[in-house]
Design a protein around this motif. Structure first.
Motif, PDB file in Angstrom:
ATOM      1  N   HIS A   1      20.824 -32.586  37.415  1.00 55.50           N
ATOM      2  CA  HIS A   1      19.973 -31.833  38.344  1.00 55.50           C
ATOM      3  C   HIS A   1      20.322 -32.272  39.770  1.00 55.50           C
ATOM      4  CE1 HIS A   1      17.396 -30.565  34.970  1.00 55.50           C
ATOM      5  NE2 HIS A   1      17.498 -31.806  34.537  1.00 55.50           N
ATOM      6  N   VAL A   2      21.050 -31.440  40.486  1.00 56.98           N
ATOM      7  CA  VAL A   2      21.390 -31.723  41.877  1.00 56.98           C
ATOM      8  C   VAL A   2      20.471 -30.902  42.776  1.00 56.98           C
ATOM      9  CG1 VAL A   2      23.180 -31.701  43.646  1.00 56.98           C
ATOM     10  CG2 VAL A   2      23.801 -32.161  41.267  1.00 56.98           C
ATOM     11  N   LEU A   3      19.757 -31.576  43.646  1.00 53.09           N
ATOM     12  CA  LEU A   3      18.837 -30.898  44.555  1.00 53.09           C
ATOM     13  C   LEU A   3      19.468 -30.817  45.935  1.00 53.09           C
ATOM     14  CD1 LEU A   3      16.994 -32.708  42.407  1.00 53.09           C
ATOM     15  CD2 LEU A   3      15.161 -31.640  43.696  1.00 53.09           C
ATOM     16  N   MET A   4      19.674 -29.603  46.396  1.00 54.93           N
ATOM     17  CA  MET A   4      20.275 -29.376  47.707  1.00 54.93           C
ATOM     18  C   MET A   4      19.313 -28.513  48.525  1.00 54.93           C
ATOM     19  SD  MET A   4      24.186 -28.685  46.369  1.00 54.93           S
ATOM     20  CE  MET A   4      24.931 -28.775  47.988  1.00 54.93           C
ATOM     21  N   ASP A   5      18.321 -29.182  49.104  1.00 51.77           N
ATOM     22  CA  ASP A   5      17.206 -28.499  49.781  1.00 51.77           C
ATOM     23  C   ASP A   5      16.461 -27.627  48.782  1.00 51.77           C
ATOM     24  OD1 ASP A   5      17.861 -29.769  52.125  1.00 51.77           O
ATOM     25  OD2 ASP A   5      19.046 -28.113  52.897  1.00 51.77           O
ATOM     26  N   ASP A   6      16.116 -28.241  47.656  1.00 48.08           N
ATOM     27  CA  ASP A   6      15.466 -27.543  46.557  1.00 48.08           C
ATOM     28  C   ASP A   6      14.154 -28.225  46.177  1.00 48.08           C
ATOM     29  OD1 ASP A   6      17.510 -25.587  46.014  1.00 48.08           O
ATOM     30  OD2 ASP A   6      18.721 -27.214  45.194  1.00 48.08           O
ATOM     31  N   LYS A   7      13.369 -27.491  45.394  1.00 45.91           N
ATOM     32  CA  LYS A   7      12.130 -27.993  44.809  1.00 45.91           C
ATOM     33  C   LYS A   7      12.151 -27.718  43.317  1.00 45.91           C
ATOM     34  CE  LYS A   7       7.153 -26.944  44.570  1.00 45.91           C
ATOM     35  NZ  LYS A   7       6.066 -26.108  45.118  1.00 45.91           N
ATOM     36  N   ILE A   8      11.746 -28.736  42.537  1.00 47.06           N
ATOM     37  CA  ILE A   8      11.571 -28.565  41.099  1.00 47.06           C
ATOM     38  C   ILE A   8      10.158 -29.004  40.755  1.00 47.06           C
ATOM     39  CG2 ILE A   8      12.346 -29.249  38.804  1.00 47.06           C
ATOM     40  CD1 ILE A   8      15.083 -29.836  39.938  1.00 47.06           C
ATOM     41  N   SER A   9       9.404 -28.131  40.125  1.00 45.27           N
ATOM     42  CA  SER A   9       8.047 -28.481  39.693  1.00 45.27           C
ATOM     43  C   SER A   9       8.120 -29.088  38.293  1.00 45.27           C
ATOM     44  CB  SER A   9       7.149 -27.238  39.697  1.00 45.27           C
ATOM     45  OG  SER A   9       6.918 -26.810  41.021  1.00 45.27           O
ATOM     46  N   LEU A  10       7.965 -30.406  38.245  1.00 45.83           N
ATOM     47  CA  LEU A  10       7.969 -31.115  36.976  1.00 45.83           C
ATOM     48  C   LEU A  10       6.542 -31.196  36.434  1.00 45.83           C
ATOM     49  CD1 LEU A  10      10.447 -33.918  38.049  1.00 45.83           C
ATOM     50  CD2 LEU A  10      10.957 -31.884  36.700  1.00 45.83           C
ATOM     51  N   LYS A  11       6.387 -31.714  35.246  1.00 40.52           N
ATOM     52  CA  LYS A  11       5.071 -31.721  34.608  1.00 40.52           C
ATOM     53  C   LYS A  11       4.035 -32.479  35.429  1.00 40.52           C
ATOM     54  CE  LYS A  11       2.698 -32.996  30.323  1.00 40.52           C
ATOM     55  NZ  LYS A  11       2.836 -33.562  28.945  1.00 40.52           N
ATOM     56  N   HIS A  12       4.432 -33.624  35.981  1.00 42.25           N
ATOM     57  CA  HIS A  12       3.461 -34.506  36.627  1.00 42.25           C
ATOM     58  C   HIS A  12       3.483 -34.448  38.148  1.00 42.25           C
ATOM     59  CE1 HIS A  12       4.037 -36.288  32.590  1.00 42.25           C
ATOM     60  NE2 HIS A  12       2.757 -36.544  32.684  1.00 42.25           N
ATOM     61  N   PHE A  13       4.535 -33.900  38.732  1.00 45.29           N
ATOM     62  CA  PHE A  13       4.636 -33.857  40.194  1.00 45.29           C
ATOM     63  C   PHE A  13       5.692 -32.850  40.613  1.00 45.29           C
ATOM     64  CE2 PHE A  13       7.081 -37.508  38.572  1.00 45.29           C
ATOM     65  CZ  PHE A  13       8.355 -37.165  38.956  1.00 45.29           C
TER      66      PHE A  13
ATOM     67  N   LEU B   1       9.034 -32.266  42.757  1.00 45.63           N
ATOM     68  CA  LEU B   1      10.167 -33.042  43.248  1.00 45.63           C
ATOM     69  C   LEU B   1      10.968 -32.199  44.233  1.00 45.63           C
ATOM     70  CD1 LEU B   1      11.836 -35.679  42.994  1.00 45.63           C
ATOM     71  CD2 LEU B   1      13.166 -34.515  41.211  1.00 45.63           C
ATOM     72  N   TYR B   2      11.187 -32.742  45.429  1.00 40.99           N
ATOM     73  CA  TYR B   2      11.974 -32.089  46.464  1.00 40.99           C
ATOM     74  C   TYR B   2      13.232 -32.935  46.713  1.00 40.99           C
ATOM     75  CZ  TYR B   2       7.526 -29.755  47.485  1.00 40.99           C
ATOM     76  OH  TYR B   2       6.354 -29.034  47.397  1.00 40.99           O
ATOM     77  N   GLY B   3      14.313 -32.270  47.029  1.00 40.43           N
ATOM     78  CA  GLY B   3      15.538 -32.980  47.336  1.00 40.43           C
ATOM     79  C   GLY B   3      16.233 -32.373  48.533  1.00 40.43           C
ATOM     80  N   PHE B   4      16.525 -33.208  49.528  1.00 39.43           N
ATOM     81  CA  PHE B   4      17.217 -32.751  50.735  1.00 39.43           C
ATOM     82  C   PHE B   4      18.708 -33.016  50.612  1.00 39.43           C
ATOM     83  CE2 PHE B   4      13.707 -32.958  54.235  1.00 39.43           C
ATOM     84  CZ  PHE B   4      13.016 -31.955  53.576  1.00 39.43           C
ATOM     85  N   ASN B   5      19.498 -32.023  50.947  1.00 38.19           N
ATOM     86  CA  ASN B   5      20.937 -32.213  51.074  1.00 38.19           C
ATOM     87  C   ASN B   5      21.207 -33.035  52.332  1.00 38.19           C
ATOM     88  OD1 ASN B   5      23.545 -31.679  50.016  1.00 38.19           O
ATOM     89  ND2 ASN B   5      23.916 -30.214  51.658  1.00 38.19           N
ATOM     90  N   HIS B   6      22.299 -33.808  52.331  1.00 36.02           N
ATOM     91  CA  HIS B   6      22.590 -34.618  53.519  1.00 36.02           C
ATOM     92  C   HIS B   6      22.859 -33.743  54.734  1.00 36.02           C
ATOM     93  CE1 HIS B   6      23.604 -38.286  55.635  1.00 36.02           C
ATOM     94  NE2 HIS B   6      24.705 -37.702  56.084  1.00 36.02           N
ATOM     95  N   ILE B   7      23.477 -32.594  54.507  1.00 36.74           N
ATOM     96  CA  ILE B   7      23.668 -31.598  55.573  1.00 36.74           C
ATOM     97  C   ILE B   7      22.664 -30.479  55.332  1.00 36.74           C
ATOM     98  CG2 ILE B   7      25.266 -29.965  56.630  1.00 36.74           C
ATOM     99  CD1 ILE B   7      27.550 -31.778  55.677  1.00 36.74           C
ATOM    100  N   PRO B   8      21.712 -30.259  56.232  1.00 32.74           N
ATOM    101  CA  PRO B   8      20.647 -29.270  55.983  1.00 32.74           C
ATOM    102  C   PRO B   8      21.203 -27.875  55.757  1.00 32.74           C
ATOM    103  CG  PRO B   8      20.153 -30.623  57.914  1.00 32.74           C
ATOM    104  CD  PRO B   8      21.571 -30.928  57.536  1.00 32.74           C
ATOM    105  N   THR B   9      20.528 -27.132  54.874  1.00 33.53           N
ATOM    106  CA  THR B   9      20.832 -25.719  54.647  1.00 33.53           C
ATOM    107  C   THR B   9      19.616 -24.892  55.057  1.00 33.53           C
ATOM    108  OG1 THR B   9      19.958 -25.625  52.393  1.00 33.53           O
ATOM    109  CG2 THR B   9      22.214 -26.426  52.648  1.00 33.53           C
TER     110      THR B   9
ATOM    111  N   ASN C   1      16.343 -38.460  58.023  1.00 35.65           N
ATOM    112  CA  ASN C   1      16.392 -37.007  57.821  1.00 35.65           C
ATOM    113  C   ASN C   1      15.155 -36.451  57.120  1.00 35.65           C
ATOM    114  OD1 ASN C   1      18.896 -36.996  59.002  1.00 35.65           O
ATOM    115  ND2 ASN C   1      20.043 -36.887  57.091  1.00 35.65           N
ATOM    116  N   GLY C   2      14.291 -37.319  56.614  1.00 33.82           N
ATOM    117  CA  GLY C   2      13.126 -36.833  55.896  1.00 33.82           C
ATOM    118  C   GLY C   2      11.806 -37.189  56.540  1.00 33.82           C
ATOM    119  N   LEU C   3      11.828 -37.633  57.784  1.00 34.05           N
ATOM    120  CA  LEU C   3      10.609 -38.138  58.416  1.00 34.05           C
ATOM    121  C   LEU C   3       9.569 -37.049  58.653  1.00 34.05           C
ATOM    122  CD1 LEU C   3      12.079 -40.673  61.019  1.00 34.05           C
ATOM    123  CD2 LEU C   3      11.040 -41.172  58.791  1.00 34.05           C
ATOM    124  N   ASP C   4      10.010 -35.822  58.880  1.00 39.02           N
ATOM    125  CA  ASP C   4       9.067 -34.745  59.211  1.00 39.02           C
ATOM    126  C   ASP C   4       8.504 -34.035  57.984  1.00 39.02           C
ATOM    127  OD1 ASP C   4       9.429 -35.210  61.920  1.00 39.02           O
ATOM    128  OD2 ASP C   4      11.124 -33.828  62.070  1.00 39.02           O
TER     129      ASP C   4
END
Length: 252
Positions: free
Chosen positions: A130-142, A144-152, A175-178
């Motif tokens: 599972h590679v997250l590149m500015d994506d969101k995955i809704s898992l059972k308990h929470f 999960l968001y993943g930022f690519n190192h270069i924003p898309t 890169n994730g402070l905001d």
């Protein structure tokens, strides 16, 4: 002549001690274990691995055994599994296969993953998981968001759900402070790589000397930012007062 021999012997002994000390810092894995209370009664265990950089001193079999014993629910990779100098991906390919047998593997890319000459080979392996590149995955308990190192452009559409616990994976903590997730997991800094007592890390990429964000926990909005100092090195294979590590987090 005898004095010169003593000086030479002392220098050789000192060099030997420094060599073995550094090898210990690069090979003996420290486990950081934390419990984070939540209002959601999650009871989930997360393993975070960061900045492996295909560390040649690392006992990868031992690493897998340690993680197996901890019985995680999820394994998160926060970037730079390979190094820009890497020539092949065999070590990481084998590691990912074994990790994925323990728990689902979720990955964000770091700067070395993108800049390496073998970045395409690495991505072919990573996308088996599972590679997250500015994506969101809704898992059972929470969520999960993943930022690519270069924003898309996709990043602009990511929105937090106030009724769900949220975790953000981002390689560079700056890169994730905001994005005010409940928990942000990052790496990139290597903990300063070379640390001194009472001072901490001297330098970190993208922050310069005496960086504010080095390793460990920092407040971030109403949540937490955690920086893992990683399992490897870049540029020079030297660590001081900063052994390679993995992080185990229990969300309770």
């Amino acid at each position: 002549m005898k004095k010169k021999n003593k000086v030479l012997a002392s220098l050789i002994a000192s060099a030997g001690l420094l060599y073995f000390y550094n090898k210990n810092q690069l090979s003996r894995i420290k486990i950081r274990h934390y419990q984070i209370p939540t209002r959601y009664d999650l009871h989930q265990r997360i393993i975070q691995l960061s900045d492996i950089h295909q560390n040649p001193h690392l006992n990868y079999h031992g690493l897998v055994e340690k993680i197996t014993a901890m019985k995680p629910d999820y394994i998160f990779i926060t970037g730079d599994s390979i190094d820009r100098r890497s020539k092949d991906v065999a070590i990481i390919d084998s590691l990912y296969q074994r990790l994925n047998q323990i728990a689902p593997l979720y990955i964000v890319l770091g700067n070395h993953d993108l800049q390496s000459e073998i970045h395409e080979e690495y991505f072919k392996i990573a996308k088996n998981y599972h590679v997250l590149m500015d994506d969101k995955i809704s898992l059972k308990h929470f969520d999960l968001y993943g930022f690519n190192h270069i924003p898309t452009k996709k990043r602009d559409s990511l929105v937090l759900d106030p009724y769900r616990y949220s975790i953000l994976l981002v390689h560079n903590p700056v890169n994730g402070l905001d994005f005010l997730a409940d928990l942000t997991l990052s790496g990139h800094t290597h903990g300063g790589q070379i640390r001194f007592p009472w001072i901490g890390g001297i330098i970190a990429p993208d922050q310069g000397v005496f960086p504010h964000y080095q390793k460990g926990f920092y407040p971030k909005g109403n949540g937490l930012l955690y920086i893992d100092s990683g399992l490897g090195c870049s540029r020079i294979n030297i660590r001081s007062l900063n052994p390679v590590q993995l992080t185990c987090i229990d969300l309770i």
